[in-house]
Write a protein that holds these residues in place. Structure first.
Motif: not given
Length: 249
Positions: A85-88, A100, A138, A143, A159-160, A172-173
């Protein structure tokens, strides 16, 4: 002596593969595996690990929560996340992770990470690392890292956030309010509900066509709300008095 590493993943096949890759790495002398965060925490409390490689999505206590607990130890291990999961990523670096890694893990990518882990593990205890001095982005499965010092202003997108630099804008999230917490002490000011600006990037303050205030940067004008205008002027004055605005490139 090589690194003693603990790998943590609740999926047995993924844990076995991670342990295999770690054992084949010349930097690593010992590898242990844990199938859940609670077992991992007990192993860390009873042993000495130089690094912990963590999955994020695990039952009970997830990897981010476990990492937060580990950072409170008197001699915490170096933390690396290995996840699908790349969103964390931003949250992970905010905790202080060295890297990461996205699944499926490649041996060459792991080798680069282990070199960084070894460097951190042998650093002097008193040396501090600013984990938020760069943010991971990403792009096309790769990355990249955007340095905070290269960001002139930040724009909110739900949220970004969009980081505006001379080389382009990067999404970026992370909510802008959270990024404000991380970067405000590093010379960024909240100037609008939807904007942060680097004080060192402000060339001048201007009025727009309807009497509003704009912070002019090399990358464009940033709107300044009335409620933030006084604080911005005061912070710019203090920065100028300390000579910080003279360092702009």
């Amino acid at each position: 002596m090589g690194l003693s590493v603990l790998a943590v993943d609740d999926v047995p096949a993924a844990l076995d593969e991670l342990c295999r890759l770690l054992r084949e790495s010349p930097e690593v002398s010992e590898v242990a595996g844990a199938g859940d965060p609670i077992s991992a925490l007990k192993m860390i409390q009873n042993g000495r690990f130089g690094a912990v490689f963590l999955d994020i999505s695990m039952p009970g206590l997830d990897g981010l929560e476990l990492a937060s607990l580990l950072t409170k130890l008197s001699d915490p291990p170096v933390i690396v996340f290995v996840t699908a999961h790349e969103e964390h990523a931003v949250a992970a670096f905010g905790i202080g992770a060295v890297d990461y890694l996205l699944k499926p893990l490649r041996a060459e990518r792991l080798a680069d990470t282990l070199a960084r882990v070894a460097k951190r593990a042998t650093a002097a205890p008193e040396s501090s690392v600013d984990a938020m001095a760069a943010l991971p982005v990403e792009i096309g499965g790769r990355t990249q890292y955007v340095r905070r010092s290269d960001v002139q202003f930040v724009e909110a997108h739900g949220d970004y956030v969009r980081l505006h630099t001379k080389t382009g804008a990067h999404l970026v999230r992370m909510p802008i309010s959270r990024l404000q917490e991380y970067w405000e002490s590093a010379g960024f000011a909240r100037v609008h509900r939807g904007f942060l600006v680097a004080l060192a990037s402000v060339r001048e303050l201007r009025s727009d066509a309807v009497g509003g205030l704009l912070a002019h940067t090399d990358l464009g004008d940033v709107p300044v709300s009335r409620r933030h205008s006084r604080e911005l002027r005061e912070r710019l004055l203090r920065a100028a008095q300390r000579g910080e605005l003279d360092r702009r490139v």
